[in-house]
Design a protein around this motif. Structure first.
Motif, PDB file in Angstrom:
ATOM      1  N   HIS A  78      -4.919   7.635   0.624  1.00 33.12           N
ATOM      2  CA  HIS A  78      -3.543   7.304   0.988  1.00 33.12           C
ATOM      3  C   HIS A  78      -2.875   8.324   1.901  1.00 33.12           C
ATOM      4  CE1 HIS A  78      -3.393   3.910  -1.784  1.00 33.12           C
ATOM      5  NE2 HIS A  78      -3.938   4.677  -2.709  1.00 33.12           N
ATOM      6  N   SER A 122       0.831  -1.213   0.000  1.00 35.31           N
ATOM      7  CA  SER A 122       0.000   0.000   0.000  1.00 35.31           C
ATOM      8  C   SER A 122       0.860   1.255   0.000  1.00 35.31           C
ATOM      9  CB  SER A 122      -0.928  -0.002   1.223  1.00 35.31           C
ATOM     10  OG  SER A 122      -1.850  -1.075   1.166  1.00 35.31           O
ATOM     11  N   ALA A 127       1.000   4.194  -2.755  1.00 33.99           N
ATOM     12  CA  ALA A 127       0.822   5.587  -2.352  1.00 33.99           C
ATOM     13  C   ALA A 127       1.973   6.454  -2.850  1.00 33.99           C
ATOM     14  CB  ALA A 127       0.695   5.682  -0.834  1.00 33.99           C
ATOM     15  N   CYS A 182       1.021   9.535   5.457  1.00 37.36           N
ATOM     16  CA  CYS A 182       0.479   8.354   4.786  1.00 37.36           C
ATOM     17  C   CYS A 182      -0.414   7.574   5.755  1.00 37.36           C
ATOM     18  CB  CYS A 182       1.619   7.464   4.289  1.00 37.36           C
ATOM     19  SG  CYS A 182       1.072   6.068   3.286  1.00 37.36           S
TER      20      CYS A 182
END
Length: 278
Positions: free
Chosen positions: A210, A112, A116, A263
């Motif tokens: 994100h 992830s 991002a 984030c």
């Protein structure tokens, strides 16, 4: 709120804390930024004993476990097998499944963060500052790693290619050697901790799945950041504005056009065994 004297002291201290790395290129593209950040992220996790091996090896082990699990399922689907063999295969299948479960959350979070970073660099390829915060929370970290990109000539192509190249490998190795020379990872911690990622971008940046805006983000001023700056060759321009961005706590020194974004994906370290009996 820091007074004028404190701001002057922090600016002077921040410049001294810079470790510059000059690369043999006229500009820094998105591939370099992405791979360097991910390389440092994996290095910090490993050196602070949050993962059992370097991130690339952990990823390979995770993929190998998935492959073995599928193979075991295929073997166990066979009707003709001795009961003793089936018990052995089922035992191994449980072990592999446990291994997958152990790494699954970590690898999903890493994936992830990769997504991002690629999205933010694609949308804003001139981002200059990324920080990694290691500790229980972003405001009270154990360590802060700040990476500044001094982009140089504006010759970035429109294509957002994140392919790993020999050039990115070379720069990543140099960055890691610098971190080692600065003693990164010389201390150890019992139990898992967390790693947070923040980028400094235009306040118009909008990627809520994100990143969340942290306009007034500041961490404990007692924390001395490890600060690296990657510069292009033949680059003579001053980066005075970057010096003002050294300590995220100084919200007064931050431009109204650029703020910190945190984030959403936070990496939590794995509980590592310290002895064979555990």
């Amino acid at each position: 709120m820091p007074n004028d004297r404190e701001l002057v002291e922090q600016e002077g201290r921040s410049e001294m804390e810079f470790t510059d790395l000059q690369i043999s290129a006229d500009s820094i593209d998105v591939s370099v930024m992405f791979h360097v950040v991910m390389e440092i992220l994996g290095f910090v996790l490993f050196m602070h004993q949050q993962i059992p091996a370097v991130l690339q090896d952990v990823n390979h082990e995770f993929d190998a476990l998935h492959t073995e699990y599928k193979d075991l399922e295929a073997v166990l689907a066979q009707t003709e097998m001795k009961a003793s063999q089936r018990r052995v295969q089922n035992g191994r299948k449980r072990e592999v499944k446990h291994g997958i479960k152990r790494f699954e959350k970590l690898m999903k979070t890493v994936a992830s963060i990769q997504t991002a970073l690629q999205l933010v660099f694609s949308e804003m390829p001139h981002i200059e500052t990324v920080i990694l915060v290691f500790g229980g929370s972003p405001v009270r970290p154990r360590h802060v790693y700040e990476l500044c990109f001094s982009h140089g000539s504006d010759v970035l192509s429109e294509a957002r290619d994140f392919t790993r190249t020999r050039a990115t490998d070379t720069i990543s190795r140099k960055v890691i050697r610098l971190l080692v020379s600065k003693g990164v990872g010389s201390d150890s911690y019992a139990g898992p901790s967390k790693l947070f990622l923040l980028v400094k971008a235009s306040c118009s940046f909008n990627m809520p799945l994100h990143f969340l805006p942290k306009r007034d983000f500041r961490y404990n001023k007692k924390t001395m950041p490890t600060r690296l700056r990657i510069k292009c060759r033949n680059q003579d321009r001053e980066i005075h504005a970057l010096n003002h961005d050294a300590q995220p706590a100084d919200s007064d020194s931050m431009s109204n056009d650029f703020i910190w974004f945190q984030c959403r994906h936070v990496i939590k370290g794995l509980p590592l065994k310290t002895s064979p009996d555990e």
